[in-house]
Design a protein around this motif. Structure first.
Motif, PDB file in Angstrom:
ATOM      1  N   ASP A  83       0.856  -1.190   0.000  1.00 38.08           N
ATOM      2  CA  ASP A  83       0.000   0.000   0.000  1.00 38.08           C
ATOM      3  C   ASP A  83       0.888   1.235   0.000  1.00 38.08           C
ATOM      4  OD1 ASP A  83      -2.472  -1.433   0.183  1.00 38.08           O
ATOM      5  OD2 ASP A  83      -2.016  -1.826   2.284  1.00 38.08           O
ATOM      6  N   ASP A 104      -5.019  11.688   4.828  1.00 41.83           N
ATOM      7  CA  ASP A 104      -4.798  10.485   5.631  1.00 41.83           C
ATOM      8  C   ASP A 104      -3.538  10.601   6.490  1.00 41.83           C
ATOM      9  OD1 ASP A 104      -7.084   9.111   4.949  1.00 41.83           O
ATOM     10  OD2 ASP A 104      -6.170   8.091   3.232  1.00 41.83           O
ATOM     11  N   LYS A 164      -5.821  -0.925   8.205  1.00 38.11           N
ATOM     12  CA  LYS A 164      -7.089  -1.246   7.540  1.00 38.11           C
ATOM     13  C   LYS A 164      -8.047  -0.053   7.517  1.00 38.11           C
ATOM     14  CE  LYS A 164      -9.407  -3.171  11.633  1.00 38.11           C
ATOM     15  NZ  LYS A 164     -10.036  -4.388  12.199  1.00 38.11           N
ATOM     16  N   ASP A 165      -7.801   0.952   8.381  1.00 39.14           N
ATOM     17  CA  ASP A 165      -8.645   2.144   8.376  1.00 39.14           C
ATOM     18  C   ASP A 165      -8.383   3.016   7.144  1.00 39.14           C
ATOM     19  OD1 ASP A 165      -9.794   1.443  10.797  1.00 39.14           O
ATOM     20  OD2 ASP A 165      -8.237   2.467  11.961  1.00 39.14           O
ATOM     21  N   TYR A 223      -6.516   1.383   4.218  1.00 37.79           N
ATOM     22  CA  TYR A 223      -6.557   0.384   3.152  1.00 37.79           C
ATOM     23  C   TYR A 223      -7.342  -0.823   3.674  1.00 37.79           C
ATOM     24  CZ  TYR A 223      -2.528   3.299   2.044  1.00 37.79           C
ATOM     25  OH  TYR A 223      -1.697   4.363   1.823  1.00 37.79           O
ATOM     26  N   SER A 224      -8.577  -0.961   3.250  1.00 33.94           N
ATOM     27  CA  SER A 224      -9.475  -1.978   3.819  1.00 33.94           C
ATOM     28  C   SER A 224      -8.959  -3.396   3.642  1.00 33.94           C
ATOM     29  CB  SER A 224     -10.865  -1.855   3.183  1.00 33.94           C
ATOM     30  OG  SER A 224     -10.786  -1.997   1.768  1.00 33.94           O
ATOM     31  N   ALA A 225      -8.174  -3.639   2.609  1.00 35.90           N
ATOM     32  CA  ALA A 225      -7.678  -4.998   2.358  1.00 35.90           C
ATOM     33  C   ALA A 225      -6.341  -5.282   3.041  1.00 35.90           C
ATOM     34  CB  ALA A 225      -7.546  -5.224   0.853  1.00 35.90           C
ATOM     35  N   SER A 226      -5.815  -4.321   3.772  1.00 35.03           N
ATOM     36  CA  SER A 226      -4.499  -4.508   4.393  1.00 35.03           C
ATOM     37  C   SER A 226      -4.540  -5.579   5.473  1.00 35.03           C
ATOM     38  CB  SER A 226      -4.017  -3.183   5.008  1.00 35.03           C
ATOM     39  OG  SER A 226      -2.773  -3.367   5.662  1.00 35.03           O
TER      40      SER A 226
END
Length: 314
Positions: free
Chosen positions: A127, A134, A147-148, A150-153
């Protein structure tokens, strides 16, 4: 014996034997000879050291002894007359200038270059796009986990690291990014830029902020690649970072203002005698000194920048 040590010994002997001819202030350096100590923000150590090495190679009777430290300490040394040259990222405040004027000193503030602050992550972290918004959310504690953003992290808590609590990087994020909003207590300060690089290289969840001239791949004369042990993030001024609106701190993007995390580098000079501090500063702003800055990936204050098209700015 090293050149600088030899110079110090020889000049001490000369000064001892000719003490009756010393000026009242005790300083014996000239425009191209003698030994002086300068203070420099540690963020610029690679480039300042290269400038010193070349200057001493040209002026064989001159010795420049850099003290690499935090910006706060560098300016304090300058204010106390412990050094006559400081290389930092801000000019003097009106109060500081008045302090010099009250002592009949009239310091100079000379822009040397435009620098960028780079955000770096671990090589395993894919990412690598981030918005200024951000970054602000991380710094102020509104965002704590990867994840806040990058949701897929698959990574957990964000570990944001600075070079030093008194560094110019901290001042930049407080003044320019967070606008004096309190910083999160979860941020971590180390000791210098090298420690930030090492920490990020060994910590998958980490994100660090360092000076661009610490990133340079010396084997790449185009300044289009960075150090191999970390990944450099692309930063966007928009609220949502995309490949089309995000930029890495390449020299051309610093020059044109595409990259948002930029700052100026200044030489603070207090040398009414027109001696070695002026000689070194004049070299820094000369064609040769500015070409060293150009080669480092920063934007020199006077030297034209060669613009190279970057096909993939991420």
């Amino acid at each position: 014996m090293m050149k600088k040590e030899w110079l110090i010994v020889m000049l001490s002997l000369v000064g001892f034997s000719a003490c009756s001819r010393k000026p009242k202030d005790g300083l014996t350096d000239t425009y191209t000879s003698g030994v002086i100590i300068i203070a420099a923000d540690e963020s610029f150590q690679p480039i300042v050291q290269e400038e010193v090495d070349v200057f001493e190679g040209i002026n064989t009777l001159a010795g420049i002894v850099p003290r690499y430290t935090t910006e706060v300490n560098a300016i304090n040394l300058f204010l106390k007359d412990s050094v006559r040259v400081a290389i930092v990222t801000r000019t003097l405040t009106p109060k500081e200038i008045n302090s010099f004027h009250s002592r009949k000193f009239f310091p100079q503030e000379i822009k040397l270059a435009t620098d960028g602050l780079a955000l770096i992550v671990n090589r395993t972290n894919t990412d690598s796009l981030i918005s200024v918004r951000d970054i602000q959310r991380i710094l102020t504690g509104k965002v704590k986990e990867w994840k806040d953003i990058y949701s897929a992290s698959h990574l957990k808590n964000i570990q944001f690291v600075f070079d030093n609590k008194n560094s110019s990087s901290v001042r930049f994020v407080v003044d320019s990014l967070c606008k004096d909003k309190p910083l999160s207590k979860n941020l971590r300060a180390l000791n210098n830029n090298r420690e930030v690089i090492n920490y990020v290289a060994n910590t998958p969840e980490a994100i660090g902020i360092i000076g661009v001239n610490w990133l340079g791949n010396r084997s790449d004369t185009t300044n289009l690649s960075f150090r191999n042990e970390i990944r450099v993030m692309s930063v966007s001024s928009e609220d949502v970072a995309t490949p089309d609106n995000s930029y890495k701190p390449y020299q051309a993007y610093l020059f044109y203002g595409n990259y948002p995390l930029v700052r100026s580098i200044y030489v603070l000079l207090n040398d009414p005698r027109n001696a070695l501090p002026w000689g070194f500063t004049s070299f820094l702003t000369s064609d040769r000194g500015q070409r060293i800055i150009l080669k480092s990936g920063l934007v020199p204050a006077t030297q034209p920048v060669r613009v190279v098209d970057v096909e993939n700015k991420q």
